[in-house]
Scaffold this motif. Structure first.
Motif, PDB file in Angstrom:
ATOM      1  N   LEU A   5       0.842  -1.204   0.000  1.00 32.90           N
ATOM      2  CA  LEU A   5       0.000   0.000   0.000  1.00 32.90           C
ATOM      3  C   LEU A   5       0.875   1.251   0.000  1.00 32.90           C
ATOM      4  O   LEU A   5       1.842   1.331   0.768  1.00 32.90           O
ATOM      5  CB  LEU A   5      -0.896   0.043   1.245  1.00 32.90           C
ATOM      6  CG  LEU A   5      -1.771  -1.170   1.500  1.00 32.90           C
ATOM      7  CD1 LEU A   5      -1.198  -1.976   2.662  1.00 32.90           C
ATOM      8  CD2 LEU A   5      -3.197  -0.777   1.822  1.00 32.90           C
ATOM      9  N   ALA A  61      -2.032  -1.348  -3.758  1.00 31.94           N
ATOM     10  CA  ALA A  61      -3.096  -0.382  -3.478  1.00 31.94           C
ATOM     11  C   ALA A  61      -2.499   1.015  -3.383  1.00 31.94           C
ATOM     12  O   ALA A  61      -1.445   1.202  -2.780  1.00 31.94           O
ATOM     13  CB  ALA A  61      -3.769  -0.741  -2.148  1.00 31.94           C
ATOM     14  N   LEU A 121      -6.094  -1.524  -6.438  1.00 27.50           N
ATOM     15  CA  LEU A 121      -7.028  -0.828  -5.538  1.00 27.50           C
ATOM     16  C   LEU A 121      -6.645   0.649  -5.472  1.00 27.50           C
ATOM     17  O   LEU A 121      -5.476   0.985  -5.221  1.00 27.50           O
ATOM     18  CB  LEU A 121      -6.972  -1.443  -4.128  1.00 27.50           C
ATOM     19  CG  LEU A 121      -7.690  -0.674  -3.011  1.00 27.50           C
ATOM     20  CD1 LEU A 121      -9.198  -0.593  -3.273  1.00 27.50           C
ATOM     21  CD2 LEU A 121      -7.445  -1.330  -1.654  1.00 27.50           C
ATOM     22  N   CYS A 166      -7.982   4.124  -3.601  1.00 24.02           N
ATOM     23  CA  CYS A 166      -8.937   4.521  -2.561  1.00 24.02           C
ATOM     24  C   CYS A 166      -8.541   5.861  -1.934  1.00 24.02           C
ATOM     25  O   CYS A 166      -7.430   6.011  -1.414  1.00 24.02           O
ATOM     26  CB  CYS A 166      -8.955   3.419  -1.492  1.00 24.02           C
ATOM     27  SG  CYS A 166     -10.059   3.760  -0.121  1.00 24.02           S
ATOM     28  N   LEU A 180     -11.280  -4.404   0.431  1.00 20.76           N
ATOM     29  CA  LEU A 180     -10.304  -5.492   0.504  1.00 20.76           C
ATOM     30  C   LEU A 180     -10.990  -6.839   0.238  1.00 20.76           C
ATOM     31  O   LEU A 180     -10.407  -7.724  -0.396  1.00 20.76           O
ATOM     32  CB  LEU A 180      -9.618  -5.502   1.867  1.00 20.76           C
ATOM     33  CG  LEU A 180      -8.666  -4.320   2.104  1.00 20.76           C
ATOM     34  CD1 LEU A 180      -8.254  -4.226   3.568  1.00 20.76           C
ATOM     35  CD2 LEU A 180      -7.413  -4.435   1.229  1.00 20.76           C
ATOM     36  N   LEU A 202     -11.165  -7.240  -3.376  1.00 22.39           N
ATOM     37  CA  LEU A 202      -9.842  -7.579  -3.901  1.00 22.39           C
ATOM     38  C   LEU A 202      -9.560  -9.068  -3.686  1.00 22.39           C
ATOM     39  O   LEU A 202      -9.105  -9.769  -4.583  1.00 22.39           O
ATOM     40  CB  LEU A 202      -8.811  -6.737  -3.148  1.00 22.39           C
ATOM     41  CG  LEU A 202      -7.500  -6.409  -3.823  1.00 22.39           C
ATOM     42  CD1 LEU A 202      -7.721  -5.691  -5.134  1.00 22.39           C
ATOM     43  CD2 LEU A 202      -6.656  -5.534  -2.892  1.00 22.39           C
TER      44      LEU A 202
END
Ligand code: SAM
Length: 503
Positions: free
Chosen positions: A112, A145, A167, A169, A181, A184
């Motif tokens: 992330l 992400a 992802l 967000c 999630l 995903l």
């Protein structure tokens, strides 16, 4: 807001002490350093992207982990304290799902990036990082992400620019993160959380606090100000305040966990208003949090001058737990520029607020943010900024060259101060401020301060403490000093820090 970029990765954390009752532990947000394996490191690596740029567009995502495969995660954060704290809460969500943090992205099922888009340079960093995961360069199945401001700004376009991302967000959708999630994990390849029309705050059952000394607490999310240069309302969504009882509960919880210092956060923290029936004012909230048994230091950032009311100064005067430090971004010393920035105050009105702060019984340390080279800023406008700095004599100034941002009101205006000229103005301003800081810091020679020790430099045998005014003081110490409150007498002073001895 201490607007310098902070990069926090899991690599910063191992060995960092977790807070124990009465002894908080690690580095702080304004510090130009943090602990790495118990040692101090600088944040200079912020700009050092390991790879040349975004992935080629239109490649299919080859790195997606699916169906319950997200067992480990790695998170990297760019930007201000709000982003740092958002990442702490995101990690809480991941930990609550049973996921395990790892220190190297190569070992993570889910990578992330929590991004910042306040200036163009900051926004580019994520694309630099994503280059690591270009086709053929990364390992196996991995979900990537992108969170935060760049995610919100780029939206679905991210998938074209960086197909390895699965992802995207924005912070206004973090409340839905668990659900995203799940999607995903169910194998969806393009998952988005991009809605901005929310009135929800991001509440988590668990928060993984990375800073063992200072507990961040968000009290207000988003921003409705629409200053013409600023991307925040477009990336963080509308202003929404948390109820005072939730804030006070969280404050008690973090003190129970061993924290003695709390920093209340919001892009426009003093515009907080209580949605609960208690209807506390911001100043009342400060007083109430400051009365939580066990708390020793309370800070708040970032204040907007428009909402900076005398009762805030009265609250600071009334309770020594409230730190004698105010960060009040002025942005420019020219009323004409302030009007074009849509700041909602004139130079004179800002200076009146400063006088109100200077009249406090306690000497309150002042810092600010300034943008140079905003659209149409003349030499005379800039001179007014310099004269304001001379008049106020800030203890710290965070200064930036104007960077045009997408979808802001100023985007259509001519960014007509040449880059070179912006650089010249920035250098001149920073030199002026350096001289002021040298003078102000040298005036502290011989004075004693209580510091919270946040680090230890073994090579120098120096402990690093922070005063309530947010000054860094180095002094001969030991690793055992870390986490303690000690009194230190100032023996020498530079522009950015002080040197002292135990008093
Ligand atoms: N919300 C706070 C406020 O309005 O005072 C500050 C938020 S921002 C994260 C931190 C600082 O970045 C701002 O105070 C401003 O000085 C600077 N900044 C914001 N937008 C900018 C831009 N487009 N170009 C250069 N600096 C910018």
């Amino acid at each position: 807001m201490g607007s310098e970029l902070i990069q926090i990765t899991l690599a910063n954390r191992p060995g960092a002490p977790r807070p124990a009752a009465g002894s908080p532990g690690e580095a702080a947000n304004f510090a130009p350093w943090h602990l790495v394996d118990g040692r101090i490191a600088t944040n200079e690596a912020c700009g050092a992207g390991p790879s040349p740029g975004p992935a080629n567009a239109h490649q299919p995502p080859e790195t997606l982990a699916t169906s319950g495969a997200l067992k480990t995660f790695y998170i990297e954060t760019f930007g201000c304290q709000m982003n740092v704290h958002d990442s702490e809460k995101v990690q809480g969500v991941l930990l609550a799902r049973g996921m395990i943090p790892v220190e190297d992205h190569a070992q993570a099922d889910l990578v992330l990036y929590n991004t910042c888009s306040i200036r163009e340079k900051a926004a580019q960093k994520v694309f630099s990082r994503l280059g690591t995961f270009r086709k053929g360069r990364s390992g196996t199945r991995k979900a990537i992400a992108v969170l935060g401001c760049v995610a919100q700004q780029e939206g679905e376009r991210f998938f074209e620019r960086a197909p390895q991302v699965s992802l995207v967000c924005g912070s206004a959708s973090y409340a839905r993160l668990g659900q995203l999630l799940d999607q995903l994990e169910a194998g969806e390849r393009r998952v988005t959380g991009l809605a901005l029309d929310t009135d929800e705050c991001f509440e988590t059952e668990m928060t993984r606090r990375d800073n063992p000394f200072r507990a961040y607490l968000t009290i207000i999310e988003g921003c409705d100000q629409h200053c013409s240069f600023c991307v925040v309302p477009m990336t963080r969504g509308p202003q929404r305040s948390r109820a005072s009882d939730k804030i006070l509960d969280e404050a008690r919880r973090v003190v129970d966990q061993g924290y003695t210092e709390i920093q209340l956060l919001g892009q426009i923290v003093n515009a907080w208003h209580d949605p609960s029936p208690a209807r506390l004012s911001f100043a009342e909230l400060l007083s109430r949090v400051g009365e939580v048994p066990g708390i020793r230091r309370l800070r708040f950032t970032t204040s907007h001058p428009r909402y900076f009311t005398p009762d805030i100064v009265q609250a600071i005067d009334a309770n020594p737990i409230l730190c004698d430090q105010v960060h009040l971004p002025v942005q420019s010393g020219s009323t004409a520029v302030l009007a074009r920035m849509l700041r909602g105050y004139t130079r004179e009105e800002y200076l009146e607020k400063i006088q109100g702060i200077r009249r406090a019984r306690r000497a309150i340390s002042l810092s600010t943010d300034i943008i140079v080279g905003f659209c149409g800023e003349t030499e005379e406008d800039f001179e007014q900024t310099l004269s304001l700095i001379r008049e106020v004599e800030y203890d710290q100034v965070f200064s930036f060259k104007y960077s045009a941002r997408p979808n802001t009101l100023a985007e259509g205006s001519r960014d007509n101060v040449a880059e070179e000229e912006k650089g010249r103005r920035l250098t001149e301003l920073q030199e002026l401020q350096r001289q002021i800081q040298v003078r102000r810091n040298q005036a502290l020679l011989g004075e004693s301060f209580e510091v919270l020790v946040e680090g230890y430099q073994a090579r120098l045998g120096q402990a690093v403490g922070r005063s309530t005014t947010n000054r860094v003081i180095n002094f001969p110490g030991s690793p055992e000093d870390v986490g303690r409150y000690l009194t230190v007498k100032v023996t020498s002073a530079g522009p950015n820090s002080l040197v002292g001895v135990r008093a």
